[in-house]
Design a protein around this motif. Structure first.
Motif, PDB file in Angstrom:
ATOM      1  N   UNK A   1       3.730   1.033   6.843  1.00 17.64           N
ATOM      2  CA  UNK A   1       4.195   0.520   8.134  1.00 17.64           C
ATOM      3  C   UNK A   1       3.013   0.158   9.027  1.00 17.64           C
ATOM      4  N   UNK A   2       1.962   0.977   9.002  1.00 17.08           N
ATOM      5  CA  UNK A   2       0.771   0.685   9.793  1.00 17.08           C
ATOM      6  C   UNK A   2       0.119  -0.618   9.335  1.00 17.08           C
ATOM      7  N   UNK A   3      -0.007  -0.792   8.027  1.00 15.87           N
ATOM      8  CA  UNK A   3      -0.608  -2.025   7.506  1.00 15.87           C
ATOM      9  C   UNK A   3       0.236  -3.245   7.874  1.00 15.87           C
ATOM     10  N   UNK A   4       1.555  -3.119   7.778  1.00 15.39           N
ATOM     11  CA  UNK A   4       2.433  -4.231   8.150  1.00 15.39           C
ATOM     12  C   UNK A   4       2.340  -4.512   9.647  1.00 15.39           C
ATOM     13  N   UNK A   5       2.256  -3.460  10.467  1.00 18.85           N
ATOM     14  CA  UNK A   5       2.139  -3.641  11.918  1.00 18.85           C
ATOM     15  C   UNK A   5       0.828  -4.334  12.277  1.00 18.85           C
ATOM     16  N   UNK A   6      -0.255  -3.975  11.585  1.00 24.04           N
ATOM     17  CA  UNK A   6      -1.539  -4.643  11.835  1.00 24.04           C
ATOM     18  C   UNK A   6      -1.456  -6.129  11.503  1.00 24.04           C
ATOM     19  N   UNK A   7      -0.844  -6.450  10.385  1.00 23.10           N
ATOM     20  CA  UNK A   7      -0.692  -7.849   9.995  1.00 23.10           C
ATOM     21  C   UNK A   7       0.207  -8.591  10.983  1.00 23.10           C
TER      22      UNK A   7
ATOM     23  N   UNK B   1       4.174   8.100   3.053  1.00 26.63           N
ATOM     24  CA  UNK B   1       4.781   6.974   2.328  1.00 26.63           C
ATOM     25  C   UNK B   1       5.471   6.012   3.282  1.00 26.63           C
ATOM     26  N   UNK B   2       5.853   6.516   4.436  1.00 29.07           N
ATOM     27  CA  UNK B   2       6.484   5.680   5.451  1.00 29.07           C
ATOM     28  C   UNK B   2       5.432   5.106   6.404  1.00 29.07           C
TER      29      UNK B   2
ATOM     30  N   UNK C   1       5.246  -2.523  17.108  1.00 27.93           N
ATOM     31  CA  UNK C   1       5.353  -3.067  15.752  1.00 27.93           C
ATOM     32  C   UNK C   1       5.329  -1.945  14.719  1.00 27.93           C
ATOM     33  N   UNK C   2       4.488  -0.951  14.935  1.00 22.76           N
ATOM     34  CA  UNK C   2       4.388   0.176  14.000  1.00 22.76           C
ATOM     35  C   UNK C   2       5.706   0.954  13.968  1.00 22.76           C
ATOM     36  N   UNK C   3       6.299   1.174  15.122  1.00 20.25           N
ATOM     37  CA  UNK C   3       7.583   1.873  15.171  1.00 20.25           C
ATOM     38  C   UNK C   3       8.674   1.118  14.427  1.00 20.25           C
ATOM     39  N   UNK C   4       8.726  -0.201  14.626  1.00 20.95           N
ATOM     40  CA  UNK C   4       9.735  -1.009  13.938  1.00 20.95           C
ATOM     41  C   UNK C   4       9.508  -1.008  12.428  1.00 20.95           C
ATOM     42  N   UNK C   5       8.251  -1.108  12.025  1.00 24.07           N
ATOM     43  CA  UNK C   5       7.935  -1.101  10.596  1.00 24.07           C
ATOM     44  C   UNK C   5       8.183   0.277   9.981  1.00 24.07           C
ATOM     45  N   UNK C   6       7.934   1.358  10.742  1.00 26.21           N
ATOM     46  CA  UNK C   6       8.227   2.706  10.237  1.00 26.21           C
ATOM     47  C   UNK C   6       9.728   2.889  10.053  1.00 26.21           C
ATOM     48  N   UNK C   7      10.504   2.352  10.969  1.00 27.41           N
ATOM     49  CA  UNK C   7      11.953   2.431  10.837  1.00 27.41           C
ATOM     50  C   UNK C   7      12.416   1.704   9.568  1.00 27.41           C
ATOM     51  N   UNK C   8      11.867   0.524   9.326  1.00 22.55           N
ATOM     52  CA  UNK C   8      12.235  -0.227   8.124  1.00 22.55           C
ATOM     53  C   UNK C   8      11.764   0.491   6.858  1.00 22.55           C
ATOM     54  N   UNK C   9      10.537   1.027   6.875  1.00 23.97           N
ATOM     55  CA  UNK C   9      10.020   1.744   5.702  1.00 23.97           C
ATOM     56  C   UNK C   9      10.811   3.019   5.445  1.00 23.97           C
ATOM     57  N   UNK C  10      11.156   3.738   6.508  1.00 24.35           N
ATOM     58  CA  UNK C  10      11.943   4.962   6.357  1.00 24.35           C
ATOM     59  C   UNK C  10      13.326   4.682   5.803  1.00 24.35           C
ATOM     60  N   UNK C  11      13.938   3.610   6.279  1.00 25.48           N
ATOM     61  CA  UNK C  11      15.247   3.236   5.765  1.00 25.48           C
ATOM     62  C   UNK C  11      15.163   2.843   4.293  1.00 25.48           C
ATOM     63  N   UNK C  12      14.105   2.133   3.931  1.00 28.88           N
ATOM     64  CA  UNK C  12      13.909   1.765   2.527  1.00 28.88           C
ATOM     65  C   UNK C  12      13.731   3.003   1.661  1.00 28.88           C
TER      66      UNK C  12
END
Length: 86
Positions: free
Chosen positions: A13-19, A8-9, A55-66
């Protein structure tokens, strides 16, 4: 269930990092990037791969926090009674 929570995280996050990578590297030439005034000396593929993981790491951090903030495992808020302030 930990694997499901991780997916779920990781997947959004991967899709957001790709974009994000698509947008950033459409505007930035990887061979012109510099660190401390010096060229990186990396190939285009290396810069793209490093960028994706950053980018994936940053997006995973944001998704995990959410997910953490939206989970029901946190403390219960105190109920607000009608007529009370707050």
């Amino acid at each position: 269930m930990p694997g499901r929570k991780l997916m779920r995280i990781a997947w959004p996050a991967f899709l957001a990092a790709c974009l994000l990578q698509l947008v950033v590297f459409a505007l930035v030439d990887p061979l012109e990037l510099q660190w401390a005034g010096q060229g990186l000396g990396w190939s285009r593929q290396a810069v793209h791969a490093a960028g994706l993981f950053v980018f994936w790491g940053a997006c995973m951090l944001a998704s995990g926090l959410t997910l953490l903030l939206a989970s029901d495992e946190g403390p219960e808020p105190s109920p607000v009674r009608p007529g009370s302030a707050g």
